[in-house]
Design a protein around this motif. Structure first.
Motif, PDB file in Angstrom:
ATOM      1  N   LEU A 585       1.650  17.378   0.362  1.00 53.11           N
ATOM      2  CA  LEU A 585       1.674  17.200   1.813  1.00 53.11           C
ATOM      3  C   LEU A 585       1.412  15.762   2.255  1.00 53.11           C
ATOM      4  N   PRO A 586       0.299  15.105   1.824  1.00 50.83           N
ATOM      5  CA  PRO A 586       0.078  13.731   2.290  1.00 50.83           C
ATOM      6  C   PRO A 586       1.145  12.754   1.813  1.00 50.83           C
ATOM      7  N   LEU A 587       1.652  12.927   0.572  1.00 52.51           N
ATOM      8  CA  LEU A 587       2.707  12.035   0.081  1.00 52.51           C
ATOM      9  C   LEU A 587       3.972  12.198   0.919  1.00 52.51           C
ATOM     10  N   GLU A 588       4.289  13.453   1.269  1.00 53.18           N
ATOM     11  CA  GLU A 588       5.478  13.709   2.094  1.00 53.18           C
ATOM     12  C   GLU A 588       5.311  13.085   3.486  1.00 53.18           C
ATOM     13  N   ILE A 589       4.110  13.183   4.075  1.00 53.82           N
ATOM     14  CA  ILE A 589       3.852  12.596   5.398  1.00 53.82           C
ATOM     15  C   ILE A 589       4.071  11.084   5.349  1.00 53.82           C
ATOM     16  N   ASP A 667      -6.417   5.354   2.845  1.00 52.53           N
ATOM     17  CA  ASP A 667      -7.842   5.017   2.758  1.00 52.53           C
ATOM     18  C   ASP A 667      -8.631   6.176   2.181  1.00 52.53           C
ATOM     19  N   TYR A 668      -8.293   7.400   2.606  1.00 54.63           N
ATOM     20  CA  TYR A 668      -8.997   8.577   2.078  1.00 54.63           C
ATOM     21  C   TYR A 668      -8.744   8.730   0.582  1.00 54.63           C
ATOM     22  N   LYS A 669      -7.543   8.332   0.127  1.00 51.29           N
ATOM     23  CA  LYS A 669      -7.209   8.418  -1.294  1.00 51.29           C
ATOM     24  C   LYS A 669      -7.679   7.185  -2.076  1.00 51.29           C
ATOM     25  N   SER A 683      12.351  -5.130   5.923  1.00 49.32           N
ATOM     26  CA  SER A 683      10.935  -4.980   5.602  1.00 49.32           C
ATOM     27  C   SER A 683      10.788  -4.149   4.340  1.00 49.32           C
ATOM     28  N   CYS A 684       9.660  -4.335   3.645  1.00 49.51           N
ATOM     29  CA  CYS A 684       9.354  -3.535   2.452  1.00 49.51           C
ATOM     30  C   CYS A 684       7.887  -3.124   2.520  1.00 49.51           C
ATOM     31  N   PHE A 685       7.645  -1.788   2.561  1.00 52.65           N
ATOM     32  CA  PHE A 685       6.289  -1.247   2.533  1.00 52.65           C
ATOM     33  C   PHE A 685       6.003  -0.760   1.107  1.00 52.65           C
ATOM     34  N   THR A 686       4.928  -1.273   0.512  1.00 53.50           N
ATOM     35  CA  THR A 686       4.548  -0.893  -0.851  1.00 53.50           C
ATOM     36  C   THR A 686       3.149  -0.285  -0.819  1.00 53.50           C
ATOM     37  N   PHE A 687       3.016   0.911  -1.416  1.00 54.81           N
ATOM     38  CA  PHE A 687       1.701   1.551  -1.444  1.00 54.81           C
ATOM     39  C   PHE A 687       1.448   2.175  -2.812  1.00 54.81           C
ATOM     40  N   THR A 688       0.178   2.289  -3.161  1.00 55.77           N
ATOM     41  CA  THR A 688      -0.216   2.931  -4.412  1.00 55.77           C
ATOM     42  C   THR A 688      -0.577   4.386  -4.152  1.00 55.77           C
ATOM     43  N   TRP A 689      -0.504   5.197  -5.213  1.00 60.64           N
ATOM     44  CA  TRP A 689      -0.773   6.644  -5.104  1.00 60.64           C
ATOM     45  C   TRP A 689      -1.488   7.099  -6.370  1.00 60.64           C
ATOM     46  N   PRO A 690      -2.602   7.823  -6.235  1.00 57.99           N
ATOM     47  CA  PRO A 690      -3.391   8.177  -7.429  1.00 57.99           C
ATOM     48  C   PRO A 690      -2.704   9.223  -8.288  1.00 57.99           C
ATOM     49  N   LYS A 691      -2.980   9.145  -9.591  1.00 54.66           N
ATOM     50  CA  LYS A 691      -2.479  10.183 -10.490  1.00 54.66           C
ATOM     51  C   LYS A 691      -3.337  11.416 -10.351  1.00 54.66           C
TER      52      LYS A 691
END
Length: 691
Positions: A585-589, A667-669, A683-691
């Motif tokens: 859900l959060p990744l999809e948002i 921030d929560y993650k 523009s390019c938005f780059t973000f990290t995502w935890p395993k």
């Protein structure tokens, strides 16, 4: 010397046994404190989950009430000869199965005096030849179920006169006379072949607005909008067992309504850790919940920490014993170790003197024998003013009378304990000022006498922060409630009214009028989107969904298709990632908001969006790049602020919260996001995502 060491009873001296005993005592204290902390955390988790369960049920029932109120508002505007088709259309627009899972349908009940029954039946048979009111009776008033949708699976309820059964009639009369939402006691729905417990929910509607007195409400009463519920289906839709560590049974008064506390439930625990009984008022009915922890609760909260501490302490004591024996057999080494211990003792004393908390040692009679410097700072006394004085002088007068009994109880049962975080405990300074304190108590033996060690910490700042957090959480909860229940329904009503006005004036309205209506509907829709985004923002960290296996390429294409992009806009996915396990859900948002922003903020009819994803040892990295308008570097930080947009709101549809929601989720993650753009070429938005 050698002969003495060879004697078994001379291997260890009394002071060696004292050290071993003290070490073992500290081990037991640490084990007990750790076990108590885990039990306290378990209890707090139980309280949180029981509250969440009740909130879910209460919120879901309020959600259904909103649907019924919408029906009550709608039916007043439907001509009688179009009621069947328009009510079906209204039900289909509600999309009951998807939007209101657990509800069996939504229907209309009319109130009829005996004199109007024949005419009413004749009117209904114009469109439904077989319509009839049943069962027959000799009462002077009738309450027939006239319409219900979806008709499939509910056809047996059409024409049913609810006066035949006291629970249905009692709730309907109470709703009419009070102009409030009411539900029935447990009943069996006529359309339920399994005959399981259910209930009806009523919303009255009237042909007048002045309903101050009960007589006026009776006089102008027309009927009810109602919904039937089968309790098992309602709970299955509202609560998912796999997401819960709490099982419960539900009673309405003395009648069983719903029960998970059976051996047929694989998650039922015959010996639960915690149990709780709560009765809450639910639309005029007392619902009593018997809640207890499930088997999954024990598994989820199990901790080996206390056993590890105990085992480690025993191992340490064994090693100490071995060290002492070795030291005694080697006098030279013993002298060297003794010197080292003397230095360590001085260092240990220095640590105690520098301890940030107050330390007070008393005898069993409560007389102070030793204090550390921090105690002098906390209470404002010098050491000589406290030594040999009763510890009661450091306690507010309103507690001094009961303190001797508490001390006596502790002496009889001297278990280590901590006070102050879950109960009100205060210290009294020399100036007569009070401060909230956390007190730790432990008993130890010094020579032949037992002593009590009390540690004192001023938790004024902790209490202040806790109060502020409670206030903030309440404000957030109140805001979420208003946004989801009190604001969205009127907005939808405004949009519906604007749509009807647009249809009614389509043939003669001026172009300005049409433009103003379109602007009204656009801004109302945008306000509803803003409320949805505010609600999403407020609920971040409360429930982010379950871990699922997701294909990144399919997810990106699905999100893009849902945007209904115009011709000329394309998307590509390039990355080594395929299937990953994550909370979807959060990744999809995040991806949906970034893709939507790229489409909304384009500067031409052509746009290419490129998604990339890479895997690193401890995280994933996603990039969403477009060749659109670009973002000037001076705005790179501001765009993540609430309600921040770089273009006028009437030019771009949106709430200005998309990037704020993304930032809060990340921030929560404990993840980061950055934007790369020269302000001219995309523009390019780059973000990290935890395993």
């Amino acid at each position: 010397m050698t002969e003495e060491l060879d004697k078994p009873n001379k291997l260890l001296h009394w002071y060696h046994w004292l050290v071993l005993s003290a070490s073992l005592l500290l081990t037991l204290i640490a084990w007990k404190v750790s076990d108590n902390q885990i039990q306290e955390k378990r209890l707090e988790l139980f309280k949180v989950e029981t509250k969440q369960l009740l909130d879910q049920i209460s919120e879901r029932m309020s959600y259904y009430e909103v649907a019924l109120k919408a029906g009550a508002a709608t039916i007043k505007n439907i001509p009688e000869n179009e009621l069947i088709t328009d009510w079906k259309t209204f039900s289909e627009q509600l999309n009951l199965t998807e939007t209101y899972p657990g509800i069996n349908g939504i229907g209309v009940i009319y109130y009829l005096p005996q004199s109007k029954v024949e005419h009413f039946i004749a009117q209904q048979r114009i469109d439904r030849a077989h319509f009839n009111i049943h069962p027959q009776h000799t009462k002077q008033e009738y309450w027939p179920i006239t319409h219900i949708e979806p008709l499939q699976d509910n056809d047996k309820a059409v024409g049913l006169d609810i006066t035949f059964e006291e629970h249905r009639l009692a709730a309907a009369i109470k709703a009419r006379d009070t102009a409030t939402t009411q539900i029935t006691a447990p009943i069996v729905l006529v359309q339920d072949t399994e005959k399981s417990p259910g209930f009806l929910q009523f919303i009255p509607f009237y042909n007048a607005t002045d309903l101050t007195t009960q007589e006026q409400r009776k006089k102008h009463f027309v009927g009810h909008i109602y919904a039937p519920f089968i309790m098992n289906k309602l709970m299955e839709a509202t609560l998912k067992q796999k997401n819960r560590h709490i099982v419960f049974s539900l009673f309405d008064g003395n009648q069983s309504f719903y029960n998970e506390l059976t051996t047929d439930n694989n998650n039922y625990d015959g010996n639960p850790l915690f149990q709780k009984k709560i009765t809450m008022e639910m639309y005029g009915r007392p619902w009593t919940f018997n809640m207890q922890t499930a088997l999954s609760f024990k598994k989820a909260t199990h901790s080996s920490q206390p056993l590890i501490i105990l085992g480690s302490g025993i191992i340490i004591n064994s090693l100490l014993l071995l060290v002492f024996i070795t030291l005694i057999r080697s006098q030279q080494k013993a002298n060297s170790i003794a010197k080292t211990l003397a230095i360590s003792e001085k260092h240990y004393k220095h640590i105690i003197e520098s301890a940030p908390c107050g330390m007070i040692i008393t005898n069993k009679q409560g007389e102070i024998e030793k204090i550390n410097p921090q105690t002098e700072l906390l209470f404002g006394y010098k050491s000589h003013e406290l030594i040999n004085q009763k510890i009661d002088m450091l306690i507010p007068k309103r507690f001094q009378q009961q303190h001797p009994k508490l001390r006596e109880g502790f002496n009889k049962n001297p278990s280590n304990r901590q006070m102050g975080l879950n109960r009100e405990v205060f210290g009294l300074t020399k100036k007569g000022e009070e401060f909230p304190a956390e007190i730790g108590l432990a008993q130890f033996k010094e020579g032949d006498n037992f002593k009590i060690l009390a540690t004192v910490i001023d938790i004024s700042e902790h209490v202040q922060i806790t109060d502020e957090l409670k206030r903030s959480n309440k404000e957030l909860h109140d805001f979420a409630y208003v946004a989801s229940h009190d604001l969205k329904a009127p907005l939808r009503g405004i949009m519906q009214l604007a749509s009807w006005i647009e249809e009614d004036t389509a043939d003669f309205a001026t172009q300005d009028t049409k433009n103003n209506l379109a602007l009204l509907m656009n801004r109302t829709s945008r306000l509803e989107k803003l409320l949805e985004d505010l609600l999403t923002y407020a609920r971040i960290s409360r429930n982010l969904g379950d871990i699922q296996t997701v294909n990144i390429n399919e997810l990106v294409l699905s999100i893009f298709d849902l945007q209904s992009p115009p011709q000329g806009i394309s998307i590509t996915y390039q990355g080594s990632l395929e299937d990953i396990s994550t909370d979807l859900l959060p990744l999809e948002i995040i991806l949906r908001n970034l893709i939507s922003n790229a489409i909304k903020h384009r500067d031409s009819d052509q746009l290419c969006i490129n998604i990339t994803a890479q895997e690193y040892p401890t995280y994933y990295q996603f990039s969403v790049e477009d060749d659109g308008l670009g973002i000037p570097e001076k705005h790179h930080e501001k765009i993540f602020d609430l309600f921040k947009t770089l273009r006028p709101r009437d030019e771009v549809e949106g709430s200005g919260m998309g990037l704020s929601i993304i930032k809060k989720l990340l921030d929560y993650k404990k993840c980061a996001i950055k934007v790369t753009s020269d302000g001219e070429s995309g523009s390019c938005f780059t973000f990290t995502w935890p395993k």
